[in-house]
Motif scaffolding. Structure first.
Motif, PDB file in Angstrom:
ATOM      1  N   LYS A   1       0.922  -1.170   0.118  1.00 35.76           N
ATOM      2  CA  LYS A   1       0.013   0.037  -0.113  1.00 35.76           C
ATOM      3  C   LYS A   1       0.997   1.268   0.178  1.00 35.76           C
ATOM      4  CE  LYS A   1      -0.905   0.249   4.867  1.00 35.76           C
ATOM      5  NZ  LYS A   1      -1.967   0.160   6.194  1.00 35.76           N
TER       6      LYS A   1
ATOM      7  N   TYR B   1      -6.535   4.872  -0.563  1.00 36.96           N
ATOM      8  CA  TYR B   1      -6.235   3.284  -0.452  1.00 36.96           C
ATOM      9  C   TYR B   1      -7.397   2.710  -1.399  1.00 36.96           C
ATOM     10  CZ  TYR B   1      -2.955   3.537   3.148  1.00 36.96           C
ATOM     11  OH  TYR B   1      -1.527   3.887   3.973  1.00 36.96           O
TER      12      TYR B   1
ATOM     13  N   VAL C   1      -7.335   0.241  -4.959  1.00 36.56           N
ATOM     14  CA  VAL C   1      -8.173  -0.915  -4.935  1.00 36.56           C
ATOM     15  C   VAL C   1      -8.841  -1.055  -6.277  1.00 36.56           C
ATOM     16  CG1 VAL C   1      -9.931  -2.701  -4.240  1.00 36.56           C
ATOM     17  CG2 VAL C   1      -8.126  -1.638  -2.580  1.00 36.56           C
TER      18      VAL C   1
ATOM     19  N   ILE D   1     -12.786  -9.507  -3.833  1.00 36.21           N
ATOM     20  CA  ILE D   1     -11.708  -8.830  -3.183  1.00 36.21           C
ATOM     21  C   ILE D   1     -11.896  -9.589  -1.772  1.00 36.21           C
ATOM     22  CG2 ILE D   1     -11.836  -6.806  -1.501  1.00 36.21           C
ATOM     23  CD1 ILE D   1     -13.282  -5.262  -3.893  1.00 36.21           C
TER      24      ILE D   1
ATOM     25  N   GLY E   1     -10.215  -8.446   1.814  1.00 32.46           N
ATOM     26  CA  GLY E   1      -9.429  -7.684   2.741  1.00 32.46           C
ATOM     27  C   GLY E   1      -9.144  -8.015   4.286  1.00 32.46           C
ATOM     28  N   HIS E   2      -8.106  -7.845   4.287  1.00 32.57           N
ATOM     29  CA  HIS E   2      -7.519  -8.159   5.747  1.00 32.57           C
ATOM     30  C   HIS E   2      -7.222  -7.060   6.711  1.00 32.57           C
ATOM     31  CE1 HIS E   2      -4.238  -9.444   8.757  1.00 32.57           C
ATOM     32  NE2 HIS E   2      -5.019 -10.429   8.915  1.00 32.57           N
TER      33      HIS E   2
ATOM     34  N   GLY F   1      -7.563  -3.733   5.852  1.00 26.58           N
ATOM     35  CA  GLY F   1      -7.782  -4.012   4.456  1.00 26.58           C
ATOM     36  C   GLY F   1      -9.397  -4.430   4.089  1.00 26.58           C
ATOM     37  N   SER F   2      -9.916  -4.912   5.458  1.00 22.17           N
ATOM     38  CA  SER F   2     -11.136  -5.340   5.274  1.00 22.17           C
ATOM     39  C   SER F   2     -12.215  -4.040   4.932  1.00 22.17           C
ATOM     40  CB  SER F   2     -11.881  -5.859   6.674  1.00 22.17           C
ATOM     41  OG  SER F   2     -13.160  -6.104   6.626  1.00 22.17           O
TER      42      SER F   2
ATOM     43  N   ILE G   1     -11.233  -1.184   3.805  1.00 25.11           N
ATOM     44  CA  ILE G   1     -10.992  -0.574   2.206  1.00 25.11           C
ATOM     45  C   ILE G   1     -11.601  -1.448   1.395  1.00 25.11           C
ATOM     46  CG2 ILE G   1      -8.798  -0.350   0.913  1.00 25.11           C
ATOM     47  CD1 ILE G   1      -7.204   0.289   3.300  1.00 25.11           C
ATOM     48  N   GLY G   2     -11.684  -2.728   1.686  1.00 19.10           N
ATOM     49  CA  GLY G   2     -12.377  -3.456   0.481  1.00 19.10           C
ATOM     50  C   GLY G   2     -13.819  -3.355   0.634  1.00 19.10           C
TER      51      GLY G   2
ATOM     52  N   SER H   1     -14.045 -10.541   4.213  1.00 20.40           N
ATOM     53  CA  SER H   1     -13.442  -9.883   5.211  1.00 20.40           C
ATOM     54  C   SER H   1     -12.688 -10.822   6.356  1.00 20.40           C
ATOM     55  CB  SER H   1     -14.430  -9.189   5.947  1.00 20.40           C
ATOM     56  OG  SER H   1     -13.834  -8.563   7.116  1.00 20.40           O
TER      57      SER H   1
ATOM     58  N   GLY I   1     -11.706  -8.320  10.219  1.00 21.75           N
ATOM     59  CA  GLY I   1     -11.992  -7.136   9.938  1.00 21.75           C
ATOM     60  C   GLY I   1     -12.739  -6.540  11.010  1.00 21.75           C
TER      61      GLY I   1
END
Length: 243
Positions: A24, A45, A49, A67, A69-70, A73-74, A76-77, A91, A94
């Protein structure tokens, strides 16, 4: 480094699922994308994506785009999934509550009463979009002025409300031994997205690996790349994507 996401990508590849992973903004080989810390916002961010999704679609090599997202990132996803047509969203570990709630929860047990009061006031101000000029030296690492624009952009979002806006099928996976994000956050996400699938992995921690119950042993897994991913994780994700 635990290499968790690399291991996940390699495991999914064995199931015929290709992945795109990237550093990122401001991290690793993408440090050049963030010229100044004070210019960074969470929306950037999300934009990154969406640009990657757009690029993958232009290549016309893949049947569907999903997608995963961790942690941070959850969210953001979730936000990216609202702006791009994707086949699913997963997720991993998340948060289900706004960032100010999580930060206050983490800080309360670590700060003196004076610093706890200051951090609460700072978070309240930032959530209203009002930066704070004077921050105690002990709190600079988290609330330094150059980081406040990002925090203000992050505090605007409630994951529980954001996940409701994801129209694609949703899978929520949470480890029962995650010492950073508790199981209740996954349950909150599920309660706000009733058609989502929820999977609680009994021994899994925040970095997606089975860990002992004790704190010291759990943390030790964070720097051990030889520990495999939690066994049920890849099966759950690949099964969800393939169906």
């Amino acid at each position: 480094m635990a290499n968790s996401l690399k291991m996940l990508a390699e495991s999914l590849a064995k199931e015929g699922i290709a992945s795109i992973r990237y550093d990122k903004r401001g991290v690793g080989e993408n440090t050049a994308l963030m010229i100044k810390e004070e210019d960074l916002l969470i929306e950037q961010y999300v934009e990154d994506v969406n640009k990657i999704i757009k690029y993958v679609k232009s290549e016309d090599k893949f049947r569907n785009i999903h997608i995963i997202g961790h942690s941070e990132g959850s969210l953001i996803g979730m936000l990216a999934a609202q702006n791009s047509k994707v086949a699913s969203f997963t997720s991993l570990a998340g948060a289900g509550r706004p960032a100010d709630v999580l930060l206050k929860e983490h800080l309360d047990s670590k700060l003196t009463p004076e610093l706890k009061k200051e951090s609460t006031e700072i978070l309240a101000s930032l959530k209203e979009g009002k930066p704070i000029a004077n921050v105690s030296s002990e709190l600079q690492i988290l609330f330094r002025p150059s980081l406040q624009p990002y925090l203000m952009s992050w505090l605007k979002y409630d994951p529980a409300k954001s996940i409701q806006k994801v129209s694609a099928p949703v899978l929520i996976i949470q480890g029962a031994r995650d010492i950073q994000v508790p199981v209740k956050d996954a349950q909150i996400l599920k309660s706000h997205k009733e058609d989502a699938e929820l999977m609680i992995v009994k021994k899994m921690n925040h970095i997606l690996k089975d860990a002992p119950e004790n704190f010291k042993g759990n943390i030790a897994t964070y720097s051990d790349p030889t520990i495999p991913l939690s066994p049920k994780l890849v099966e759950a994700i690949s099964g969800f994507i393939q169906k």
